[in-house]
Design an enzyme around this catalytic site. Structure first.
Site, PDB file in Angstrom:
ATOM      1  N   ASP A  11      41.818  -7.958  57.702  1.00 42.92           N
ATOM      2  CA  ASP A  11      41.397  -9.233  57.993  1.00 42.92           C
ATOM      3  C   ASP A  11      40.142  -9.529  56.867  1.00 42.92           C
ATOM      4  O   ASP A  11      39.247  -8.855  57.212  1.00 42.92           O
ATOM      5  CB  ASP A  11      40.845  -9.712  59.488  1.00 42.92           C
ATOM      6  CG  ASP A  11      42.120  -9.598  60.194  1.00 42.92           C
ATOM      7  OD1 ASP A  11      43.193  -9.760  59.751  1.00 42.92           O
ATOM      8  OD2 ASP A  11      41.655  -9.553  61.551  1.00 42.92           O
ATOM      9  N   ASP A 130      51.073 -16.553  65.782  1.00 43.22           N
ATOM     10  CA  ASP A 130      49.967 -16.272  66.727  1.00 43.22           C
ATOM     11  C   ASP A 130      50.082 -17.101  68.054  1.00 43.22           C
ATOM     12  O   ASP A 130      50.446 -18.250  68.079  1.00 43.22           O
ATOM     13  CB  ASP A 130      48.469 -16.735  66.163  1.00 43.22           C
ATOM     14  CG  ASP A 130      48.389 -16.159  64.724  1.00 43.22           C
ATOM     15  OD1 ASP A 130      48.614 -14.935  64.340  1.00 43.22           O
ATOM     16  OD2 ASP A 130      47.579 -16.804  63.720  1.00 43.22           O
TER      17      ASP A 130
END
Length: 251
Positions: A11, A130
């Protein structure tokens, strides 16, 4: 039987690898290139590079960073963050990505999935999904988890499969960074309902959690960050653990 994959995830924010909890409270997790080199040498099956602020801040993934990483790794590289057009996907592929991951842009414009798949093949398109549990429903969120959508997880998973996605990267926002294990209930729901590979994401905190993601969650691949970035476990160790328990992995 196809080997199960272990996939570390970088990330990236402001040129550094970061890790948070429930998509918040980010802390530094090191240099992008150092982590990429480490995972390449650690027998990771693939590597995911997500610019987690690209869509939220309407920025585009930094191509220079992608190019540097692609020059350091010899495993499949998936790149996501701010990919909102076929032209942008083309740029990312030209800078060394093997697959692109789309999330917010795919919800806003589902045909983007089909257009990229038609040009580059379904195997090159990963749709990141998500999800957050609200009541008894798993709701898809966009913009780095900030915005709920009208889609339930299964509904959206079936739709992206129909549109030509080659894989689904399913992240539980409730479990993200908690090290409490994957949400195997939602994982199994999606994995048993689609015929494309599903990557488990969000919550891996032990080697047992990886095992559970494959057995209880029925995932095809396990993505993790915290347990690998901070050297709690190595990928070699994880693969041996899984192999010893009957999971087919590449050693």
């Amino acid at each position: 039987m196809l080997a199960k994959r272990i996939i570390p995830c970088l990330d990236v924010r402001d040129g550094r690898v970061v890790k948070g909890i429930n998509f918040e409270g980010l802390r530094d997790a090191g240099s992008i290139l150092e982590q990429a080199r480490f995972y390449n040498n650690e027998l990771a099956d693939e590597l995911v590079f997500l610019d987690i602020s690209a869509s939220l801040e309407s920025r585009k993934t930094t191509l220079e960073e992608v190019l540097k990483v692609s020059g350091e790794v010899f495993i499949p590289l998936t790149v996501g963050g701010g990919i909102n057009s076929v032209e942008r996907a083309k740029e990312v592929f030209l800078h060394g990505a093997d697959k692109v991951s789309v999330n917010t842009a795919a919800v806003n414009n589902p045909e983007l999935i089909s257009r990229i798949a038609e040009k580059y093949g379904s195997q090159a398109v990963v749709v990141a999904v998500d999800i957050k549990k609200i009541g008894d429903r798993y709701i898809v969120h966009t913009h780095s988890g900030k915005q709920p959508t009208e889609y339930e997880a299964l509904e959206w998973a079936l739709k992206v499969q129909e549109l030509g996605a080659g894989e689904i990267l399913l992240t539980s926002m409730d479990r993200d960074g908690t090290k409490e294990g994957y949400d195997n209930e939602s994982l199994a729901l999606i994995s048993t309902s689609v015929h494309i590979p599903v990557i488990a994401s969000g919550g891996a905190g032990s080697l047992e959690h990886l095992y559970d993601g494959f057995t209880k969650g029925r995932a095809d691949a396990a993505l993790a960050a915290s347990i690998f970035h901070f050297r709690q476990h190595s990928i070699r160790e994880a693969k041996q653990y899984l192999h010893d328990r009957g999971i087919t992995v590449r050693l």
